[in-house]
Design a protein around this motif. Structure first.
Motif, PDB file in Angstrom:
ATOM      1  N   GLY A 105       0.784  -1.228   0.000  1.00 29.18           N
ATOM      2  CA  GLY A 105       0.000   0.000   0.000  1.00 29.18           C
ATOM      3  C   GLY A 105       0.813   1.273   0.000  1.00 29.18           C
ATOM      4  N   ILE A 106       2.125   1.138  -0.039  1.00 31.98           N
ATOM      5  CA  ILE A 106       2.970   2.331  -0.071  1.00 31.98           C
ATOM      6  C   ILE A 106       3.040   2.832  -1.517  1.00 31.98           C
ATOM      7  CG2 ILE A 106       5.333   3.181   0.186  1.00 31.98           C
ATOM      8  CD1 ILE A 106       4.285   2.728   2.869  1.00 31.98           C
ATOM      9  N   GLN A 107       2.814   4.119  -1.662  1.00 34.41           N
ATOM     10  CA  GLN A 107       2.909   4.702  -2.991  1.00 34.41           C
ATOM     11  C   GLN A 107       4.378   4.792  -3.386  1.00 34.41           C
ATOM     12  OE1 GLN A 107       0.017   5.485  -4.500  1.00 34.41           O
ATOM     13  NE2 GLN A 107       0.952   6.158  -6.404  1.00 34.41           N
ATOM     14  N   ARG A 108       4.743   4.105  -4.453  1.00 35.47           N
ATOM     15  CA  ARG A 108       6.139   4.158  -4.907  1.00 35.47           C
ATOM     16  C   ARG A 108       6.334   5.316  -5.874  1.00 35.47           C
ATOM     17  NH1 ARG A 108       5.671   0.142  -7.771  1.00 35.47           N
ATOM     18  NH2 ARG A 108       3.772  -0.676  -6.862  1.00 35.47           N
ATOM     19  N   GLU A 109       7.539   5.865  -5.873  1.00 33.87           N
ATOM     20  CA  GLU A 109       7.827   7.009  -6.754  1.00 33.87           C
ATOM     21  C   GLU A 109       8.221   6.496  -8.128  1.00 33.87           C
ATOM     22  OE1 GLU A 109       6.833   9.412  -5.305  1.00 33.87           O
ATOM     23  OE2 GLU A 109       6.903   8.433  -3.350  1.00 33.87           O
ATOM     24  N   PRO A 110       7.789   7.188  -9.172  1.00 34.07           N
ATOM     25  CA  PRO A 110       8.233   6.784 -10.514  1.00 34.07           C
ATOM     26  C   PRO A 110       9.733   7.058 -10.664  1.00 34.07           C
ATOM     27  CG  PRO A 110       6.532   8.488 -10.628  1.00 34.07           C
ATOM     28  CD  PRO A 110       6.942   8.375  -9.204  1.00 34.07           C
ATOM     29  N   ILE A 111      10.478   6.078 -11.097  1.00 41.57           N
ATOM     30  CA  ILE A 111      11.897   6.293 -11.406  1.00 41.57           C
ATOM     31  C   ILE A 111      12.097   5.745 -12.812  1.00 41.57           C
ATOM     32  CG2 ILE A 111      14.276   6.009 -10.640  1.00 41.57           C
ATOM     33  CD1 ILE A 111      13.186   5.158  -7.914  1.00 41.57           C
ATOM     34  N   LYS A 112      12.044   6.658 -13.751  1.00 40.61           N
ATOM     35  CA  LYS A 112      11.908   6.236 -15.151  1.00 40.61           C
ATOM     36  C   LYS A 112      13.135   5.526 -15.711  1.00 40.61           C
ATOM     37  CE  LYS A 112       7.723   7.313 -16.351  1.00 40.61           C
ATOM     38  NZ  LYS A 112       6.793   6.231 -16.693  1.00 40.61           N
ATOM     39  N   TYR A 113      14.296   5.720 -15.079  1.00 38.50           N
ATOM     40  CA  TYR A 113      15.478   5.089 -15.654  1.00 38.50           C
ATOM     41  C   TYR A 113      15.700   3.669 -15.126  1.00 38.50           C
ATOM     42  CZ  TYR A 113      17.360   6.972 -11.314  1.00 38.50           C
ATOM     43  OH  TYR A 113      17.537   7.293 -10.001  1.00 38.50           O
ATOM     44  N   LEU A 114      14.788   3.177 -14.309  1.00 38.19           N
ATOM     45  CA  LEU A 114      14.956   1.827 -13.756  1.00 38.19           C
ATOM     46  C   LEU A 114      14.195   0.792 -14.562  1.00 38.19           C
ATOM     47  CD1 LEU A 114      14.611   2.169  -9.870  1.00 38.19           C
ATOM     48  CD2 LEU A 114      16.689   1.989 -11.214  1.00 38.19           C
ATOM     49  N   LYS A 115      14.804  -0.399 -14.627  1.00 35.49           N
ATOM     50  CA  LYS A 115      14.064  -1.547 -15.148  1.00 35.49           C
ATOM     51  C   LYS A 115      13.413  -2.233 -13.965  1.00 35.49           C
ATOM     52  CE  LYS A 115      16.956  -2.854 -19.050  1.00 35.49           C
ATOM     53  NZ  LYS A 115      17.892  -3.890 -19.529  1.00 35.49           N
ATOM     54  N   CYS A 116      12.246  -2.801 -14.180  1.00 38.57           N
ATOM     55  CA  CYS A 116      11.540  -3.408 -13.053  1.00 38.57           C
ATOM     56  C   CYS A 116      11.367  -4.913 -13.248  1.00 38.57           C
ATOM     57  CB  CYS A 116      10.179  -2.735 -12.887  1.00 38.57           C
ATOM     58  SG  CYS A 116       9.251  -3.396 -11.526  1.00 38.57           S
ATOM     59  N   ILE A 117      11.899  -5.673 -12.284  1.00 36.00           N
ATOM     60  CA  ILE A 117      11.668  -7.113 -12.287  1.00 36.00           C
ATOM     61  C   ILE A 117      10.493  -7.375 -11.353  1.00 36.00           C
ATOM     62  CG2 ILE A 117      12.621  -9.372 -11.696  1.00 36.00           C
ATOM     63  CD1 ILE A 117      15.418  -8.039 -11.985  1.00 36.00           C
ATOM     64  N   VAL A 118       9.423  -7.909 -11.895  1.00 37.91           N
ATOM     65  CA  VAL A 118       8.266  -8.219 -11.062  1.00 37.91           C
ATOM     66  C   VAL A 118       8.285  -9.711 -10.794  1.00 37.91           C
ATOM     67  CG1 VAL A 118       5.758  -8.150 -10.861  1.00 37.91           C
ATOM     68  CG2 VAL A 118       6.948  -6.387 -12.185  1.00 37.91           C
ATOM     69  N   TYR A 119       8.345 -10.079  -9.525  1.00 34.66           N
ATOM     70  CA  TYR A 119       8.294 -11.501  -9.178  1.00 34.66           C
ATOM     71  C   TYR A 119       7.216 -11.666  -8.122  1.00 34.66           C
ATOM     72  CZ  TYR A 119       9.747 -15.801  -6.778  1.00 34.66           C
ATOM     73  OH  TYR A 119       9.757 -17.026  -6.163  1.00 34.66           O
TER      74      TYR A 119
END
Lengths: 270, 546
Positions: B59-73
């Motif tokens: 439930g924590i709002q995460r900040e957009p960090i556009k230069y990151l790749k995101c691994i969703v597991y």
């Protein structure tokens, strides 16, 4: 350590005194005035020196580098002791021979510079050679005393240097330890970040309630901790650290804005 | 040799590898966080350029960090899929690499694809890692209370979760098993049937699997004794007295991570008994002191060079030393403060020898002893009740009254209902089998090697029987016979409904070590709803109370 320092000074004084004595003894010997009493005095001083060295040795057992040096000092002293003993023996035999020969043999060679003294032992009669050896032994003693004194000075300097280096490494150790104490667990990391954010949100809400003006700053710090934290730690590289910190501030400010809005909304709904 | 922890590590490494270079963030749910956390340390992941770890579901709002790749597991649960859809509609990161811990339906994938309006998703795969690998041979689902709603049967969610974890484990190990299950347990039976059904339904997924494995589903209630005993091996003892949270333990407010991968001392002593650990710890300290002393004498440039070179190793050692000294120190404090040697000896002799008069005598003494804790008193009475069930009820009542705890009576009743003699089918105390009686008699003649570790969990008997193909059909049902053609069984996966213990994990560890000398012996992997200590086991049982 202070204890050692004063002991050391005491020791130095004694060494100097011994040196003085030895020099005067040399004069005495040259002028054929050395008697049993002088020898005894030398021995007494040596014994004193020995005890103070042993005391020092027990006190500095933890500083093994000092210990090594002191042990060698003690060994030198023991050697001195042995020489005095042989000297005593030689002297007693000499006394006997002297009475036989009945001539003055002490005045022959010139002993003005003991350190450079190289007598031609082969050419002098046996009894004379013995005396020469004895006197050279005496000169050696003075030399040794001087050497010991010099070494003490050098040791002192070295000890200071080592202590400096030690304190530097101690600081380094502390710094690394502080870093190493963070728990290397992803789960714990997320949890503590979560709690930081929760706390941050509470703080922000409080700030809004108080019509605070520094909300953005508080939130920015929270953002900085959350985002900049893990990135900053990354592999300990300074570049990454700087990048992380920068990211933290940027997103932190952004987060501040967001949190600000959110908190205001919350405050309204509250 | 099957190594579940290694398998998990390989899969996670592959996830990170597939995402490619550049800075990455890893987005996980509560359970996958635990899975990753037990397989990799934060530092190790950061070396793989994964710098931020976030939960999708807190439930924590995460900040957009556009230069990151995101691994969703994440686990493919409806909630998670919903959150992921939200995430993809408003992507915060440059690219998404999505890995599910289990089978995802086509409908769910379609929904995700529709949510990916901005086309940030680069990869979607199923990586079958769906339970927490705690060591090479143990994985847990970390469900402390599977029985919240019904007596003697798992909740629907827990049941589904167990089936998913088992399927995922089978797929990650590429095994198509012969299934055996404890007939007396409804949960074990249902779970075995469910797994068999999925194997048939997902035939395609199981195409490239080997059929050299037996899946044995058993229920905790057959052996309620093991989780009630005090433990003396390092890992089990830490869990019993300090309680692990995954691989983390807290001592005096300090958190320590214990893992075998980069902690040599722990790896060497994980199954050592307390006496050995003490001696080994002393050795560790001496070694450390020697190193510390050499490091004190930095006099020459060469010394300094050596110091700087050895410093990281030394630093690691110093961390390890302080950690183990803190933990072992706390353990010995507790052993002394709670009089655990005496308590443990009583437990062991009661369970193994079964001399009721003597047990009663000693129990009365211990219950009156000021050092005996409430927990130890409870466990002793529970063990007594289980061991001498049906004997003099008045004695037991008198003992329970000594506890002066109204809850204790109810707990005891629930325990006997859950795992009493009427429910158990196996020979828990070795009283029915003449072989066991002879064994005990010989043991009695020879004297016991260690009075604190006499008890052997029932799992040993079950494994022996399974390995020799002597599981009786009346007690252990069979499913999916076609899973085993004519090949011999090379691997046994044991699933314990209601949780395992570290004592059983240690037993499996030793079993697998024996395999090195005896290549014919099947290797064993243990999976369970939870890894219990006495406290959590009693809580689980108490929660069943209607």
């Amino acid at each position: 350590f202070k204890m050692n320092e004063s002991k050391r000074r005491e020791l130095e004084l004694k060494l100097e005194r011994l040196q003085g004595h030895l020099i005067s003894h040399k004069m005495v010997i040259i002028h054929n005035e050395m008697d049993d009493i002088t020898l005894q005095r030398i021995e007494l001083i040596q014994n004193q020196l020995e005890t103070s060295l042993s005391i020092l040795l027990t006190e500095v057992h933890s500083q093994s580098d000092l210990r090594v040096r002191l042990t060698s000092l003690k060994e030198e002293l023991l050697q001195l002791h042995a020489r005095i003993n042989t000297m005593k023996k030689q002297r007693s035999t000499l006394m006997d021979e002297q009475s036989d020969l009945g001539s003055n043999i002490y005045e022959e060679p010139d002993f003005s510079h003991c350190s450079n003294f190289t007598p031609e032992i082969e050419n002098v009669p046996e009894s004379q050679a013995r005396i020469l050896r004895q006197q050279r032994g005496n000169g050696g003693m003075v030399e040794l005393a001087r050497e010991v004194h010099d070494k003490a000075l050098v040791t002192q300097q070295l000890e200071r240097d080592i202590r400096d280096i030690e304190s530097i490494f101690h600081d380094l150790n502390q710094i690394v330890q502080e870093q190493g104490e963070t728990v290397d667990s992803i789960e714990e990391g997320i949890e503590s970040a979560f709690n930081d954010v929760k706390r941050g949100q509470r703080d922000v809400r409080k700030a809004v309630e108080n019509q605070g003006t520094n909300t953005v700053i508080t939130a920015a710090i929270v953002g900085g901790v959350v985002v900049g934290g893990p990135v900053g730690v990354a592999a300990g590289s300074t570049i990454m650290g700087a990048l992380g910190a920068l990211g933290g501030v940027v997103t932190g400010l952004y987060g501040g804005n967001w949190l600000n809005k959110q908190a205001k909304r919350d405050a309204v709904t509250d | 040799m099957v190594d579940v922890l290694d398998t998990v590590r390989l899969y996670i490494k592959e996830m990170v590898h597939l995402a490619g270079p550049q800075m990455k963030i890893m987005l996980m749910d509560k359970e996958t966080t635990s899975i990753v956390s037990c397989a990799y340390g934060q530092n190790e992941m950061m070396q793989k350029e994964v710098y931020i770890f976030e939960r999708i579901d807190n439930g924590i709002q995460r900040e957009p960090i556009k230069y990151l790749k995101c691994i969703v597991y994440i686990r493919p649960t409806p909630d998670n899929l919903h959150l992921l859809q939200e995430e993809l509609r408003n992507p915060r990161y440059a690219q998404y690499y999505i890995y599910f811990s289990n089978i995802v339906s086509k409908a769910d994938l379609k929904m995700l694809a529709e949510a990916d309006e901005q086309e940030t998703v680069r990869d979607v795969q199923e990586f079958f890692i769906d339970s927490i690998a705690l060591s090479a041979n143990l994985c847990s689902l970390s469900i402390a209370r599977p029985y919240e709603h019904q007596f003697g049967a798992m909740s629907v969610q827990a049941h589904r979760r167990c089936a998913e974890a088992l399927i995922s484990l089978l797929l990650s190990l590429k095994k198509r098993p012969l299934i055996r299950f404890q007939r007396s347990s409804e949960d074990a039976t249902k779970l075995a049937q469910k797994v068999g059904e999925v194997i048939r339904r997902e035939a395609q997924l199981f195409e490239e699997t080997t059929a050299d494995t037996m899946l044995l589903v058993i229920d905790r209630f057959e052996d309620p004794v093991t989780p009630l005993l005090n433990q003396w091996t390092y890992e089990a003892m830490v869990h019993e007295l300090l309680t692990f949270k995954q691989n983390c333990v807290t001592v005096e407010g300090n958190k320590y991570v214990l893992n075998e991968r980069d902690d040599d001392f722990y790896a060497r002593n994980i199954c050592s008994n307390f006496g050995e650990i003490g001696a080994n710890c002393k050795e560790l300290i001496t070694e450390y002191q020697q190193k510390a002393n050499t490091h004190k004498n930095v006099e020459s440039i060469a010394d300094m060079k050596q110091f700087v070179e050895e410093y990281p190793q030394f630093k690691k050692m110093s961390g390890s030393v302080s950690k183990h000294v803190a933990i072992i120190g706390e353990l010995s404090r507790l052993v002394a403060a709670h009089n655990l040697l005496e308590v443990s000896e009583t437990e062991q002799s009661m369970v193994v020898d079964g001399d009721q008069a003597r047990a009663l005598e000693r129990l009365k003494q211990l219950l009156a002893h000021p050092k005996t804790t409430q927990l130890d008193a409870t466990r002793l009475i529970m063990l007594y009740a289980l061991r001498f069930e049906g004997a003099n009820a008045a004695d037991l009542r008198a003992l329970v009254q000594k506890l002066r705890n109204s809850e204790a009576t109810e707990q005891l009743m629930t325990l006997l209902k859950y795992a009493g003699a009427s429910r158990r089918r196996g020979d828990l105390f070795g009283s029915a089998n003449p072989m066991e009686i002879t064994k005990r008699f010989i043991k009695g003649l020879k004297g016991v090697e260690n009075i604190y570790t006499q008890h052997v969990p029932l799992l040993q008997q079950q494994l022996d029987a399974a390995a020799r193909g002597r599981l009786v059909d009346a007690a252990y049902g069979m499913l999916n016979q076609d899973g085993i053609p004519n090949t011999r069984i090379d691997h046994i996966i044991v699933f314990i409904v209601g949780g395992a213990t570290f004592a059983e994990s240690a037993l499996v560890r030793q079993w697998n070590e024996r395999r090195r000398a005896q290549p014919g012996l099947p290797s064993v992997t243990l999976q369970a709803t939870h890894v219990h200590n006495t406290t959590s086991f009693i809580e689980q049982v108490s929660a069943m109370r209607q």
